[in-house]
Design a protein around this motif. Structure first.
Motif, PDB file in Angstrom:
ATOM      1  N   ARG A   1     -98.866 -18.284  34.365  1.00 18.53           N
ATOM      2  CA  ARG A   1     -99.138 -19.724  34.335  1.00 18.53           C
ATOM      3  C   ARG A   1     -99.672 -20.177  32.984  1.00 18.53           C
ATOM      4  N   GLN A   2    -100.142 -19.256  32.164  1.00 18.36           N
ATOM      5  CA  GLN A   2    -100.613 -19.606  30.831  1.00 18.36           C
ATOM      6  C   GLN A   2     -99.567 -19.290  29.760  1.00 18.36           C
ATOM      7  N   ASN A   3     -98.532 -18.523  30.123  1.00 18.69           N
ATOM      8  CA  ASN A   3     -97.490 -18.100  29.186  1.00 18.69           C
ATOM      9  C   ASN A   3     -98.113 -17.337  28.019  1.00 18.69           C
ATOM     10  N   VAL A   4     -98.972 -16.395  28.380  1.00 20.01           N
ATOM     11  CA  VAL A   4     -99.725 -15.621  27.389  1.00 20.01           C
ATOM     12  C   VAL A   4     -99.552 -14.129  27.676  1.00 20.01           C
ATOM     13  N   ILE A   5     -99.284 -13.361  26.633  1.00 15.06           N
ATOM     14  CA  ILE A   5     -99.339 -11.905  26.728  1.00 15.06           C
ATOM     15  C   ILE A   5    -100.664 -11.457  26.140  1.00 15.06           C
ATOM     16  N   ILE A   6    -101.455 -10.748  26.932  1.00 21.18           N
ATOM     17  CA  ILE A   6    -102.759 -10.266  26.477  1.00 21.18           C
ATOM     18  C   ILE A   6    -102.653  -8.778  26.147  1.00 21.18           C
ATOM     19  N   VAL A   7    -103.063  -8.438  24.943  1.00 21.99           N
ATOM     20  CA  VAL A   7    -103.090  -7.042  24.494  1.00 21.99           C
ATOM     21  C   VAL A   7    -104.547  -6.670  24.236  1.00 21.99           C
ATOM     22  N   PRO A   8    -105.183  -5.921  25.131  1.00 26.64           N
ATOM     23  CA  PRO A   8    -106.577  -5.519  24.901  1.00 26.64           C
ATOM     24  C   PRO A   8    -106.719  -4.729  23.601  1.00 26.64           C
ATOM     25  N   TYR A   9    -107.880  -4.847  22.977  1.00 23.26           N
ATOM     26  CA  TYR A   9    -108.118  -4.160  21.703  1.00 23.26           C
ATOM     27  C   TYR A   9    -107.883  -2.652  21.823  1.00 23.26           C
ATOM     28  N   GLY A  10    -108.262  -2.082  22.950  1.00 20.45           N
ATOM     29  CA  GLY A  10    -108.176  -0.640  23.100  1.00 20.45           C
ATOM     30  C   GLY A  10    -106.765  -0.090  23.030  1.00 20.45           C
ATOM     31  N   PHE A  11    -105.755  -0.947  23.217  1.00 21.56           N
ATOM     32  CA  PHE A  11    -104.378  -0.467  23.198  1.00 21.56           C
ATOM     33  C   PHE A  11    -103.877  -0.214  21.782  1.00 21.56           C
ATOM     34  N   LEU A  12    -104.574  -0.769  20.799  1.00 21.47           N
ATOM     35  CA  LEU A  12    -104.115  -0.656  19.411  1.00 21.47           C
ATOM     36  C   LEU A  12    -104.639   0.626  18.786  1.00 21.47           C
ATOM     37  N   GLN A  13    -104.194   1.754  19.313  1.00 23.37           N
ATOM     38  CA  GLN A  13    -104.625   3.039  18.781  1.00 23.37           C
ATOM     39  C   GLN A  13    -103.529   4.070  19.006  1.00 23.37           C
ATOM     40  N   GLU A  14    -103.644   5.151  18.310  1.00 24.98           N
ATOM     41  CA  GLU A  14    -102.688   6.244  18.419  1.00 24.98           C
ATOM     42  C   GLU A  14    -102.737   6.848  19.831  1.00 24.98           C
ATOM     43  N   PRO A  15    -101.594   7.185  20.430  1.00 21.99           N
ATOM     44  CA  PRO A  15    -100.247   7.200  19.865  1.00 21.99           C
ATOM     45  C   PRO A  15     -99.454   5.916  20.085  1.00 21.99           C
ATOM     46  N   VAL A  16    -100.058   4.896  20.700  1.00 23.05           N
ATOM     47  CA  VAL A  16     -99.316   3.661  20.963  1.00 23.05           C
ATOM     48  C   VAL A  16     -99.052   2.893  19.683  1.00 23.05           C
ATOM     49  N   PHE A  17    -100.061   2.820  18.815  1.00 17.94           N
ATOM     50  CA  PHE A  17     -99.939   1.974  17.630  1.00 17.94           C
ATOM     51  C   PHE A  17    -100.657   2.609  16.450  1.00 17.94           C
ATOM     52  N   LEU A  18     -99.916   2.718  15.361  1.00 17.55           N
ATOM     53  CA  LEU A  18    -100.484   3.109  14.075  1.00 17.55           C
ATOM     54  C   LEU A  18     -99.949   2.140  13.036  1.00 17.55           C
ATOM     55  N   PRO A  19    -100.804   1.368  12.390  1.00 19.25           N
ATOM     56  CA  PRO A  19    -100.313   0.310  11.490  1.00 19.25           C
ATOM     57  C   PRO A  19     -99.473   0.834  10.336  1.00 19.25           C
TER      58      PRO A  19
END
Length: 655
Positions: A478-496
């Motif tokens: 209903r808000q048309n928002v994707i929420i990505v918690p801070y904790g998800f931005l880490q290895e192995p999911v994400f490495l800048p």
């Protein structure tokens, strides 16, 4: 010897550089799960994830999202240890966010076990002022059932959240205006095991734990089980499958014969007018409920409500004083606070976080553009109005990193959010602190009735307990928002600093999955503002859309929209990177000779690798099934692993 030492140092340096290279590290991790003796074409889960269970045999997680959460919990445990060192006045601000988080963690760790008991909880939550629960009546006295007003007690219990006792009370967006919140009243859910009383013998034991004398437990169990059976009967008889009906409290009182104004005033802890509007989902149920409860013994109704309350409260706590479990308790009860402290302590400087967030946003923008290309190709043969609505919706979609309002000072915002929460009492009473936090969160939910955010950039999702201690992204329809918690931005999911093939194949797929929920069988009916759309309803009922859903559901699943998000999501992520119009640099990298397509699919599998029990998969198929269906008849996968393709098979897709 000097030359040999130099050689050893040089070799060690090369080895260290190899390990520190983010691409090599990610690829090494991926390959450590691969079982080369299993054919990728015959059993891709067994091939890509075959060694996962053995590698993580002794770890406290069974798949990647649990791994990420475990890392977050370990980091927050470090933070709690640091707060302990800083917790002594005068330098520790007792009104700060840190102090309130530390207070609950400290209570969880050090409170006496008696303060966690069911009996203690019940002394803190009586059915009414000056009235105890029946089993606490002094010996020789009779419980004053004439003073028990079940509607008022029900309101007091619903102050502690989504208790699901006799009814459900939700604050949700109006169907016609997503920025307007209304109180929704509906019958309870009793389908799942955790939503109702436990089996007979377990219920007897529960009553004994809550102080019911053994001599009375058998009879009382029969009576409260009989009451719940009657509840289930009137739920089954209710055939109202509409979206409910709006009415004033005065109208609802007239039609049911009970004092709803008093119920809502107790729930909100403030007076309301008789013209206060609610959305009633099951009017027939509420009429039958009033008659049922008025015909039962007050002590039986009270005992049923009390037992259901305690089953809810036990589910709402980790029920442990172990450090890591107390960290989870803090996360689930104070999610906004722990998100802020995690960001400030573990995500580096503001500039570093901004660069990392920019990398995630860049990936998301590629996915957004690729979806617009899909709409232009118009496989569903949408008319101009329908295409405009879908295109505008994906343009309006917001990526919220951290579940924080955008463009404001987060420290100030979070401090103001918890300003009314006083955690300074030094009595170390776990139940008291736990109830205080549950009631605080419920007040925040209720407060949306009077001051909901009107701009999506101001939006913050008040999480329930399970969402609060999870780092997995999610889409707010209903808000048309994707929420990505801070904790998800880490290895192995994400490495800048990793290669884009890693970014698009794992985090990119996850974002694409959530994006596709906006256009699955449920999400498509809402526009970019979260309101019901005539164009969306037309698309959802069109022959081509329904044929796409039917094709995807050939291997039948109870979670069709999740399969849509998987199958269309992987195609979206793949084309956003490998598609001819994506303009990505796809030259062979220097860290491996493995083709990029193969790396893409092996990294994708990381999201599905696991060794958990089938019961772990809530509202989704098992991971092995999901991976198989996601890649079914996907030409790019077959090409990457040189799998034969049957001529008669087709790739199902919706968009």
């Amino acid at each position: 010897m000097w030359i040999i030492c130099l050689a050893l140092i040089a070799c060690a340096t090369v080895g260290a550089q190899k390990v520190s290279n983010p691409n090599t590290r990610l690829l090494d991790n991926i390959l450590s799960y691969v079982d080369t003796e299993v054919s990728a074409c015959d059993d891709y889960f067994g091939h890509a994830c075959g060694k996962y269970a053995k590698k993580h045999l002794d770890d406290p997680f069974t798949e990647i999202t649990q791994m990420v959460d475990h890392k977050v919990n370990q980091d927050l445990l470090t933070l709690m240890q640091e707060l302990e060192q800083r917790s002594q006045p005068p330098n520790f601000n007792l009104t700060s966010v840190e102090a309130k988080v530390w207070s609950f963690y400290h209570t969880c760790r050090n409170a006496l076990s008696d303060t966690r008991s069911g009996r203690h909880y019940l002394t803190l939550v009586p059915p009414d002022e000056g009235l105890t629960w029946p089993q606490f009546t002094p010996e020789g006295s009779v419980w004053p059932g004439e003073r028990f007003k079940w509607m008022e007690t029900l309101a007091r219990l619903h102050r502690y959240g989504e208790v699901n006792i006799l009814m459900k009370v939700f604050i949700q967006s109006s169907p016609s205006n997503s920025s307007e919140y209304v109180m929704d009243l509906s019958m309870p859910s009793l389908e799942e095991t955790g939503q109702r009383l436990r089996p007979f013998v377990e219920t007897m034991r529960t009553l004994a734990v809550l102080g019911v004398p053994t001599a009375h437990a058998l009879t009382l169990t029969k009576k409260i089980k009989s009451l719940e059976t009657a509840l289930r009967d009137i739920i089954d008889e209710d055939d109202d499958d509409t979206n409910g009906q709006y009415m004033t409290v005065r109208q609802l009182q007239r039609r049911t014969g009970v004092h709803w104004q008093k119920f809502i005033e107790l729930l909100l802890a403030q007076p309301i007018e008789p013209q206060f509007r609610v959305n009633v989902q099951n009017l027939g149920y509420f009429k039958a409920l009033v008659q049922l409860l008025n015909d039962r013994e007050p002590s039986v109704v009270a005992s049923y409500m009390m037992t259901r309350l305690m089953l809810y409260l036990w589910e709402e706590t980790m029920d442990s004083e172990e450090p890591l479990e107390c960290v989870k308790d803090v996360r689930r009860n104070m999610n906004l606070a722990t998100s802020l402290l995690y960001k400030e302590r573990f995500l580096g400087s503001a500039g570093h976080l901004q660069r990392n967030s920019a990398s995630v946003v860049q990936t998301f923008e590629q996915l957004r553009r690729q979806f617009v290309r899909l709409v232009k190709r118009n496989r569903l043969r949408l008319d101009r109005t329908q295409r405009r609505m879908i295109t505008q919706k994906v343009h309006d979609m917001v990526l919220n990193i951290g579940n924080m309002p955008q463009h404001i000072d987060h420290r100030r915002y979070v401090s103001q959010h918890y300003a009314s929460l006083d955690m300074s009492s030094g009595d170390l009473d776990y139940a008291r602190s736990h109830l205080q936090l549950l009631e605080f969160r419920n007040r925040q939910w209720m407060s949306q009735l009077s001051h909901s955010p009107h701009r999506v950039s101001e939006y913050y999702y008040i999480t329930d307990s399970s969402t609060g201690m999870s780092s997995s992204p999610y889409y707010m329809i209903r808000q048309n928002v994707i929420i990505v918690p801070y904790g998800f931005l880490q290895e192995p999911v994400f490495l800048p600093d990793s290669h884009k093939v890693f970014k698009f194949s794992l985090l990119g797929f996850i974002l694409a999955h959530e994006l596709m929920h906006a256009f699955d069988g449920h999400g498509v009916i809402y526009d970019g503002q979260g309101n019901l759309s005539e164009a969306g309803l037309q698309i959802g009922s069109s022959a081509r859309f329904e044929a796409g859903l039917e094709c995807i559901n050939r291997n039948e699943t109870a979670y069709l929209n999740e399969r849509v998000a998987d199958m269309d999501g992987i195609k979206l992520a793949y084309d956003a990177y490998f598609g001819a119009e994506s303009h990505q640099n796809r030259t062979q990298p220097d860290f491996t000779d493995m083709p990029l397509q193969r790396i893409f699919f092996l990294n994708l599998a990381q999201f599905f690798c696991g060794n958990g029990d089938a019961s772990n998969f809530l509202d989704h198929d098992a991971d092995a099934v999901r991976l198989k269906q996601t890649l079914a008849n996907f030409a790019a996968f077959n090409e990457a692993f040189q799998c034969p393709t049957a001529r008669s098979t087709e790739r199902c897709q919706l968009w």
